[in-house]
Write an enzyme that holds these catalytic residues in place. Sequence first.
Site, PDB file in Angstrom:
ATOM      1  N   TYR A  38       0.813  -1.269  -0.103  1.00 13.24           N
ATOM      2  CA  TYR A  38      -0.118  -0.137   0.023  1.00 13.24           C
ATOM      3  C   TYR A  38       0.824   1.393  -0.096  1.00 13.24           C
ATOM      4  O   TYR A  38       1.927   1.320  -0.675  1.00 13.24           O
ATOM      5  CB  TYR A  38      -1.058  -0.138   0.965  1.00 13.24           C
ATOM      6  CG  TYR A  38      -2.253   0.813   0.933  1.00 13.24           C
ATOM      7  CD1 TYR A  38      -2.904   0.798  -0.033  1.00 13.24           C
ATOM      8  CD2 TYR A  38      -2.339   1.833   1.921  1.00 13.24           C
ATOM      9  CE1 TYR A  38      -4.064   1.645  -0.339  1.00 13.24           C
ATOM     10  CE2 TYR A  38      -3.494   2.691   1.857  1.00 13.24           C
ATOM     11  CZ  TYR A  38      -4.359   2.574   0.473  1.00 13.24           C
ATOM     12  OH  TYR A  38      -5.367   3.535   0.549  1.00 13.24           O
ATOM     13  N   LYS A  56     -20.135 -20.582 -10.988  1.00 14.73           N
ATOM     14  CA  LYS A  56     -19.229 -20.086 -12.231  1.00 14.73           C
ATOM     15  C   LYS A  56     -17.999 -19.752 -11.766  1.00 14.73           C
ATOM     16  O   LYS A  56     -16.843 -20.000 -12.745  1.00 14.73           O
ATOM     17  CB  LYS A  56     -20.094 -18.953 -13.108  1.00 14.73           C
ATOM     18  CG  LYS A  56     -19.722 -18.906 -14.470  1.00 14.73           C
ATOM     19  CD  LYS A  56     -19.909 -20.426 -15.327  1.00 14.73           C
ATOM     20  CE  LYS A  56     -19.814 -20.566 -16.776  1.00 14.73           C
ATOM     21  NZ  LYS A  56     -20.938 -19.742 -17.446  1.00 14.73           N
ATOM     22  N   GLU A  64     -23.931 -13.972 -17.860  1.00 11.45           N
ATOM     23  CA  GLU A  64     -24.602 -15.272 -17.270  1.00 11.45           C
ATOM     24  C   GLU A  64     -26.103 -14.995 -16.866  1.00 11.45           C
ATOM     25  O   GLU A  64     -26.403 -14.041 -16.392  1.00 11.45           O
ATOM     26  CB  GLU A  64     -23.684 -15.930 -16.264  1.00 11.45           C
ATOM     27  CG  GLU A  64     -24.072 -17.312 -15.962  1.00 11.45           C
ATOM     28  CD  GLU A  64     -23.432 -18.280 -16.878  1.00 11.45           C
ATOM     29  OE1 GLU A  64     -23.491 -19.339 -16.866  1.00 11.45           O
ATOM     30  OE2 GLU A  64     -22.252 -17.797 -17.508  1.00 11.45           O
ATOM     31  N   ASP A  69     -24.107 -18.501 -21.831  1.00 17.18           N
ATOM     32  CA  ASP A  69     -25.383 -19.300 -22.471  1.00 17.18           C
ATOM     33  C   ASP A  69     -25.436 -19.384 -23.707  1.00 17.18           C
ATOM     34  O   ASP A  69     -25.943 -20.391 -24.147  1.00 17.18           O
ATOM     35  CB  ASP A  69     -26.416 -18.513 -21.723  1.00 17.18           C
ATOM     36  CG  ASP A  69     -26.357 -18.692 -20.151  1.00 17.18           C
ATOM     37  OD1 ASP A  69     -26.164 -19.528 -19.350  1.00 17.18           O
ATOM     38  OD2 ASP A  69     -26.653 -17.556 -19.828  1.00 17.18           O
ATOM     39  N   ALA A  75     -35.553 -20.820 -30.313  1.00 13.82           N
ATOM     40  CA  ALA A  75     -34.773 -19.859 -30.769  1.00 13.82           C
ATOM     41  C   ALA A  75     -34.410 -18.770 -29.840  1.00 13.82           C
ATOM     42  O   ALA A  75     -34.557 -17.651 -30.033  1.00 13.82           O
ATOM     43  CB  ALA A  75     -35.624 -19.220 -31.778  1.00 13.82           C
ATOM     44  N   GLY A  76     -33.880 -19.455 -28.646  1.00 11.27           N
ATOM     45  CA  GLY A  76     -33.564 -18.342 -27.492  1.00 11.27           C
ATOM     46  C   GLY A  76     -31.877 -17.979 -27.597  1.00 11.27           C
ATOM     47  O   GLY A  76     -31.311 -18.318 -28.805  1.00 11.27           O
ATOM     48  N   ALA A  77     -31.320 -17.566 -26.742  1.00  9.20           N
ATOM     49  CA  ALA A  77     -30.050 -17.247 -26.824  1.00  9.20           C
ATOM     50  C   ALA A  77     -28.958 -18.296 -27.180  1.00  9.20           C
ATOM     51  O   ALA A  77     -28.321 -18.037 -28.069  1.00  9.20           O
ATOM     52  CB  ALA A  77     -29.230 -16.792 -25.230  1.00  9.20           C
ATOM     53  N   ALA A  78     -28.905 -19.620 -26.612  1.00 11.74           N
ATOM     54  CA  ALA A  78     -28.092 -20.593 -27.052  1.00 11.74           C
ATOM     55  C   ALA A  78     -28.250 -21.117 -28.348  1.00 11.74           C
ATOM     56  O   ALA A  78     -27.419 -21.219 -28.973  1.00 11.74           O
ATOM     57  CB  ALA A  78     -28.357 -21.778 -26.122  1.00 11.74           C
ATOM     58  N   ASN A 100     -20.785 -26.952 -21.051  1.00 14.59           N
ATOM     59  CA  ASN A 100     -20.082 -25.666 -21.173  1.00 14.59           C
ATOM     60  C   ASN A 100     -18.778 -25.578 -20.465  1.00 14.59           C
ATOM     61  O   ASN A 100     -17.997 -24.864 -20.956  1.00 14.59           O
ATOM     62  CB  ASN A 100     -21.083 -24.673 -20.709  1.00 14.59           C
ATOM     63  CG  ASN A 100     -22.010 -24.045 -21.641  1.00 14.59           C
ATOM     64  OD1 ASN A 100     -22.522 -25.025 -22.558  1.00 14.59           O
ATOM     65  ND2 ASN A 100     -22.886 -23.126 -21.846  1.00 14.59           N
TER      66      ASN A 100
END
Length: 751
Positions: free
Chosen positions: A41, A96, A138, A164, A197-200, A321
């Site tokens: 410091y 995560k 996420e 995702d 047809a979502g994010a993934a 993932n």
Amino acid sequence: MPKAKITKEEALAFHLDPTPGKWEVQATVPMTTQRDLSLAYSPGVAVPCEAIAEAPETAYDYTNKGNLVAVISNGTAVLGLGNLGALGSKPVMEGKSVLFKRFADVNSIDIELDTEDPDEFCRAVRLMGPTFGGINLEDIKAPECFIIEQRLKEEMDIPVFHDDQHGTAVICAAGLINALHISGKKIEDVKIVLNGAGAAGIACIELLKAMGARHENCIVCDTKGVIYQGRTEGMNQWKSAHAITTDLRTLEEAMKGADVFLGVSVKGAVTQEMVASMADNPVIFAMANPDPEITPEEAHEVRVDAIVATGRSDYPNQVNNVLGFPYLFRGALDIHARAINDEMKIACAHALANLAREDVPDEVAMAYGKSLTFGRDYIIPTPFDPRLIHRIPPAVAKAGMDTGAARRPIIDMDAYELSLKSRMDPTASILRGLNARARQAQSRMIFAEGDDPRVLRAAVMYQRSGFGKALVVGRADDVKDKLEATGLGDAVREIEVVNAANTAHLETYSNFLYERLQRKGFDRKDIHRLAARDRHVFSSLMLAHGHGDGLVTGATRKSAHVIDRINHVFDADAAHGAAGVTALLHKGRIVLIGDTLVHEWPDENDLANIAERSAAVARHMGLEPRVAFVSFSTFGYPVSERAEKMHRAPAVLDQRGVDFEYEGEMTVDVALNVDQQAAYPFSRLTGPANILIVPARHSASISTKLMQEMGGATVIGPILSGVDKPIQICSTVSTANDILNMAILASCDIG
């Protein structure tokens, strides 16, 4: 093999003990003296501050920015649970963060933003940019996730990655590369149907198009059917980008003649009739969690030629993932990347695909209890393949360098790969392998001390983790009361409670024991009392007669007493070659110490026996043994009668012609420190010892307990080796988790 069961109580206890949450902060520099504080410091810290202000890129040299990723969410799409809010998402984000550390040694902090406004969210993340080397988004619901990621990519000069979307896409692409290779098809020719047809889903189809799939060959479906040119209901700009000119309107129609199905939708969305209508050698990635669109069993009933992947670990070909995001960020951070671009994601996918085609290391096959060979049931590497850390990040880094995303390119890629190999904790893969072997063995484990709540919790965890059947020695009413007191009352119906009052084998046990002890001063009454009332003896008799496959005891009585009782039934003493070996796990190293249990004052022949027992334990754990006979002298100096036997023990092994490295006598620092070993070029050890044979049991006990209390080492053992049946003896200070670890060792028959 039974599936692991996790109860609400166990999940909450896991997050509560030993401290709330899943990670903590530790200093990487000394912070003990006033000088340390002055450097860390004021006033010392002013120097790097000025250097960074003058040359911002040096932040990667003088701070942790270059190995720090933020895991950020607003909790609007938490797992499959929906909108739980920012605070409700924190356990997932903490999880995560620890996955980043566990799999790629990336430091990570979770940040939960209490807003559903994309503008507010983007502003908050952008303002934190100087802190981090990368941003992992996420559990943000669509379509906001598309808006947020795109804006942050444009506004920030560090990688922004919505896992995702792109994490799933990368692993899906890796599996598809290999599935098409096996099927003899090319990505530019195949007809692909995406449901969800979502994010993934959008990310998957976009990455596959970037890899060569043709727009007109890709049919995207959502809850309202096929997304076609001219459709208006339930549309947005991201779906519209993938609309095609077609007369097809339903998923069922789209599946006819399809080569590939990608599902990121819901359980049961695909029927057997749909699968039957697909082209030859169909590829089915049913990735809905926790239950796939169609199970592999259902698909294979109608199409034996199908290659099937799911998101589940209990089926082959898991699209996980964790195979992607840790290594993508590892490679990106190491080149100080400005972004993670398509080329880096594609490089990651190809590297994963190539790895699956190679021979699988023995430790991975051993951990999974089966041979893993490239083919229809193995198109994606397993998450615990130790090669991932040094194979995937270099491919990502090279792609980043080739596309101009790197601020600081890596000059020597060979040296980089070596550095990656050395930065991972090898103990994690060893423990994972033991867990997998235990799950494969399905041993009936005898827990001798059913009156202790720690033992009962360990028994419940053993069975609910899918390791096998837990047999608890105790009284049924007492076990029930203690389980209820610990919040595990429902487990009473799961475990089996055994004692002398309810066994049909007591007479057989007594006769066996009388045959062993009649010439050692025991009469029939003594024998009956031992068999019927002493739980250590009763449990040992169960094991000796095959009424269990392994035994765990010692949590309530001193080890000397327990060993004495076990010796009534088994030959678990020094005269018969038994030995106790304790494993110390500390800062990524594992060292075995022997003998910590049986031999009080071994001579050189005993020491050689202990070394051989310890080497066998090491090999069972996946280690190549390097034995050091340790003392306070090194190779004869200083001269001491007490050290003489440590000098003679290697000569005994010379005569036996053993097949492992050994050397001695030497001090502990010479045994473990490469720099110290350099002073003795004649030494037969080719690296730091991983087995220390000590002069006596008291020195073994002192060493292990000192490391546990002062050094913070994880202690496993003592592991009882050299007995006919798998028996493990806990210490009286064992936690429920320690007892479970000993049960796992017994299940693996290490010893």
